[in-house]
Write a protein that holds these residues in place. Structure first.
Motif, short mmCIF file in Angstrom:
data_model
loop_
_atom_site.label_atom_id
_atom_site.label_comp_id
_atom_site.label_asym_id
_atom_site.label_seq_id
_atom_site.Cartn_x
_atom_site.Cartn_y
_atom_site.Cartn_z
N ALA A 90 0.81 -1.22 0.00
CA ALA A 90 0.00 0.00 0.00
C ALA A 90 0.85 1.27 0.00
O ALA A 90 0.35 2.35 -0.33
CB ALA A 90 -0.93 0.00 1.21
N GLU A 91 2.13 1.13 0.33
CA GLU A 91 3.04 2.28 0.37
C GLU A 91 3.94 2.36 -0.86
O GLU A 91 4.86 3.17 -0.89
CB GLU A 91 3.90 2.19 1.63
CG GLU A 91 3.11 2.09 2.93
CD GLU A 91 2.20 3.30 3.14
OE1 GLU A 91 2.64 4.43 2.81
OE2 GLU A 91 1.06 3.11 3.61
N VAL A 92 3.67 1.53 -1.88
CA VAL A 92 4.53 1.46 -3.06
C VAL A 92 3.79 2.03 -4.27
O VAL A 92 2.87 1.40 -4.79
CB VAL A 92 4.96 0.00 -3.34
CG1 VAL A 92 5.84 -0.06 -4.57
CG2 VAL A 92 5.69 -0.58 -2.13
N SER A 93 4.19 3.19 -4.73
CA SER A 93 3.47 3.83 -5.83
C SER A 93 3.67 3.14 -7.16
O SER A 93 2.83 3.25 -8.06
CB SER A 93 3.90 5.30 -5.95
OG SER A 93 5.28 5.39 -6.25
N ALA A 94 4.78 2.41 -7.34
CA ALA A 94 5.05 1.75 -8.63
C ALA A 94 4.18 0.54 -8.87
O ALA A 94 4.21 -0.04 -9.95
CB ALA A 94 6.52 1.34 -8.70
N LEU A 95 3.40 0.14 -7.88
CA LEU A 95 2.54 -1.04 -8.02
C LEU A 95 1.29 -0.70 -8.82
O LEU A 95 0.57 0.25 -8.50
CB LEU A 95 2.14 -1.54 -6.62
CG LEU A 95 1.21 -2.74 -6.57
CD1 LEU A 95 1.97 -4.00 -6.94
CD2 LEU A 95 0.59 -2.88 -5.18
N ASP A 96 1.00 -1.50 -9.85
CA ASP A 96 -0.21 -1.30 -10.65
C ASP A 96 -1.34 -2.23 -10.25
O ASP A 96 -2.51 -1.86 -10.36
CB ASP A 96 0.09 -1.52 -12.13
CG ASP A 96 1.09 -0.52 -12.68
OD1 ASP A 96 0.85 0.69 -12.53
OD2 ASP A 96 2.11 -0.94 -13.23
N SER A 97 -0.99 -3.45 -9.83
CA SER A 97 -2.03 -4.45 -9.60
C SER A 97 -1.55 -5.47 -8.58
O SER A 97 -0.34 -5.71 -8.44
CB SER A 97 -2.38 -5.14 -10.92
OG SER A 97 -3.52 -5.95 -10.81
N VAL A 98 -2.50 -6.06 -7.87
CA VAL A 98 -2.22 -7.12 -6.90
C VAL A 98 -2.94 -8.37 -7.35
O VAL A 98 -4.14 -8.34 -7.65
CB VAL A 98 -2.69 -6.72 -5.49
CG1 VAL A 98 -2.65 -7.93 -4.55
CG2 VAL A 98 -1.82 -5.60 -4.93
N VAL A 99 -2.21 -9.48 -7.43
CA VAL A 99 -2.80 -10.77 -7.76
C VAL A 99 -3.09 -11.50 -6.45
O VAL A 99 -2.18 -11.75 -5.66
CB VAL A 99 -1.84 -11.62 -8.63
CG1 VAL A 99 -2.47 -12.98 -8.91
CG2 VAL A 99 -1.52 -10.89 -9.93
N LEU A 100 -4.35 -11.83 -6.24
CA LEU A 100 -4.76 -12.52 -5.02
C LEU A 100 -4.98 -13.99 -5.34
O LEU A 100 -5.81 -14.34 -6.18
CB LEU A 100 -6.06 -11.90 -4.48
CG LEU A 100 -6.49 -12.37 -3.09
CD1 LEU A 100 -5.48 -11.93 -2.04
CD2 LEU A 100 -7.87 -11.82 -2.75
N PRO A 101 -4.23 -14.89 -4.68
CA PRO A 101 -4.36 -16.32 -4.98
C PRO A 101 -5.58 -16.95 -4.32
O PRO A 101 -6.11 -16.44 -3.34
CB PRO A 101 -3.06 -16.90 -4.42
CG PRO A 101 -2.72 -16.01 -3.28
CD PRO A 101 -3.17 -14.63 -3.69
N LYS A 102 -6.00 -18.07 -4.91
CA LYS A 102 -7.05 -18.91 -4.34
C LYS A 102 -8.31 -18.12 -3.97
O LYS A 102 -8.91 -18.31 -2.90
CB LYS A 102 -6.51 -19.68 -3.13
CG LYS A 102 -5.37 -20.62 -3.50
CD LYS A 102 -4.78 -21.31 -2.29
CE LYS A 102 -3.69 -22.29 -2.72
NZ LYS A 102 -2.52 -21.63 -3.37
N VAL A 103 -8.72 -17.25 -4.86
CA VAL A 103 -9.95 -16.48 -4.64
C VAL A 103 -11.15 -17.42 -4.78
O VAL A 103 -11.27 -18.15 -5.76
CB VAL A 103 -10.05 -15.32 -5.65
CG1 VAL A 103 -11.40 -14.62 -5.53
CG2 VAL A 103 -8.91 -14.34 -5.42
N GLU A 104 -12.03 -17.37 -3.79
CA GLU A 104 -13.21 -18.24 -3.81
C GLU A 104 -14.51 -17.48 -3.64
O GLU A 104 -15.59 -18.07 -3.73
CB GLU A 104 -13.09 -19.30 -2.70
CG GLU A 104 -11.92 -20.26 -2.93
CD GLU A 104 -11.91 -21.41 -1.95
OE1 GLU A 104 -12.32 -21.21 -0.78
OE2 GLU A 104 -11.53 -22.53 -2.36
N ALA A 105 -14.43 -16.17 -3.42
CA ALA A 105 -15.64 -15.36 -3.22
C ALA A 105 -15.32 -13.91 -3.52
O ALA A 105 -14.17 -13.47 -3.38
CB ALA A 105 -16.16 -15.51 -1.80
N ALA A 106 -16.36 -13.16 -3.89
CA ALA A 106 -16.18 -11.74 -4.12
C ALA A 106 -15.68 -11.03 -2.88
O ALA A 106 -14.92 -10.06 -2.95
CB ALA A 106 -17.50 -11.13 -4.59
#
Length: 286
Positions: A90-106
């Motif tokens: 959350a403190e890194v401005s160069a980050l464009d996207s986060v990949v969340l593993p094993k998503v099972e629900a909204a």
């Protein structure tokens, strides 16, 4: 915090382990549309904190290429590391996207969004469990800023009792299930990685299958696979020109106050426009 880049193309997505600075730096310069730095499967349990700190430092010091997207795959929400991963990113401005593993629900995506605070990064859902496939419609309809869904064949194959490296045709039902849900919600659909690192006939066949199935791109494990993958998912010049003519005809019809548009013998509607815009997105990245 304002993101530095908001890319839309994910034709070739290179995933790289998040524990070695040299490999991360090399991957970021390899020419993939997006690089996913992995803090989950690629990092041993006793190295999670060290890898997280390394990735944060590298991204903070990076002189980035604005034409490329940077994502980080965090640890799953059920683990003890996820909250710390997301708080640090959350403190890194160069980050464009986060990949969340094993998503099972909204709700998984909503929770990840909360942990990112006010960071503008989008989310990507890695679908790698039977429940994730079963509830893919709900996942794609999340209120969180979901940019893409990705099929994770290794974990999904293990859960289903099938090998992850079966011929791609054996995955067609699941691929179609995920693709339909993604398209219904306007989310990109990305094919997961082939576990081999060679740019050989087997790999090229899998990339071609994914593109013909309708996917927007594919994850790759080696820089040597980037060019083949990007080329496969880049429309040919004839398709690009046809897409431009479709959108020009629709714009002209709208300016004239017409409810329908026509191009030669073809009647044009919003479905045709959606397909044309997707072609141009894959070509131009905007």
């Amino acid at each position: 915090m304002r993101a530095l880049h908001a890319p839309t193309r994910r034709r070739a997505v290179l995933i790289v382990p998040g524990f070695e600075e040299r490999k991360i730096t090399k991957a970021l310069a390899a020419g993939a549309d997006e690089v996913v730095i992995d803090l989950e499967d690629a990092v041993a349990v006793d190295s999670k904190a060290k890898a997280r700190a390394l990735v944060v430092r590298v991204l903070r010091e990076l002189d980035r290429d604005p034409a490329r997207s940077i994502a980080v795959r965090v640890n799953g929400l059920a683990t003890q590391w996820a909250a710390d991963d997301l708080a640090a990113l959350a403190e890194v401005s160069a980050l464009d996207s986060v990949v969340l593993p094993k998503v099972e629900a909204a709700a998984d995506l909503v929770r990840a969004r909360e942990l990112l605070g006010r960071h503008p990064a989008t989310l990507q859902a890695l679908i790698e469990t039977p429940r994730g496939v079963q509830d893919i419609d709900e996942i794609c309809r999340t209120t969180a800023p979901l940019a893409a869904v990705v099929i994770g064949y290794a974990d999904l194959g293990a859960a289903l009792g099938r090998g992850a490296e079966l011929p791609p045709q054996r995955w067609a039902a699941i691929q179609d299930r995920v693709l339909l849900a993604a398209r219904a919600s306007g989310v990109a659909a990305i094919d997961g990685p082939h576990l081999g690192i060679a740019d050989n006939a087997d790999f090229r066949g899998r990339v071609h299958w994914a593109r013909e199935a309708g996917f927007d791109g594919k994850w790759v494990l080696h820089p040597g696979q980037i060019d083949t993958t990007a080329a496969e998912f880049t429309p040919n010049p004839a398709a690009v020109e046809a897409a431009r003519r479709v959108l020009a005809a629709l714009d002209e019809a709208a300016e004239r106050g017409l409810g329908v548009a026509r191009l030669g013998d073809q009647m044009l509607d919003e479905a045709v426009a959606v397909a044309a815009r997707r072609v141009l997105t894959q070509t131009e990245g905007n």
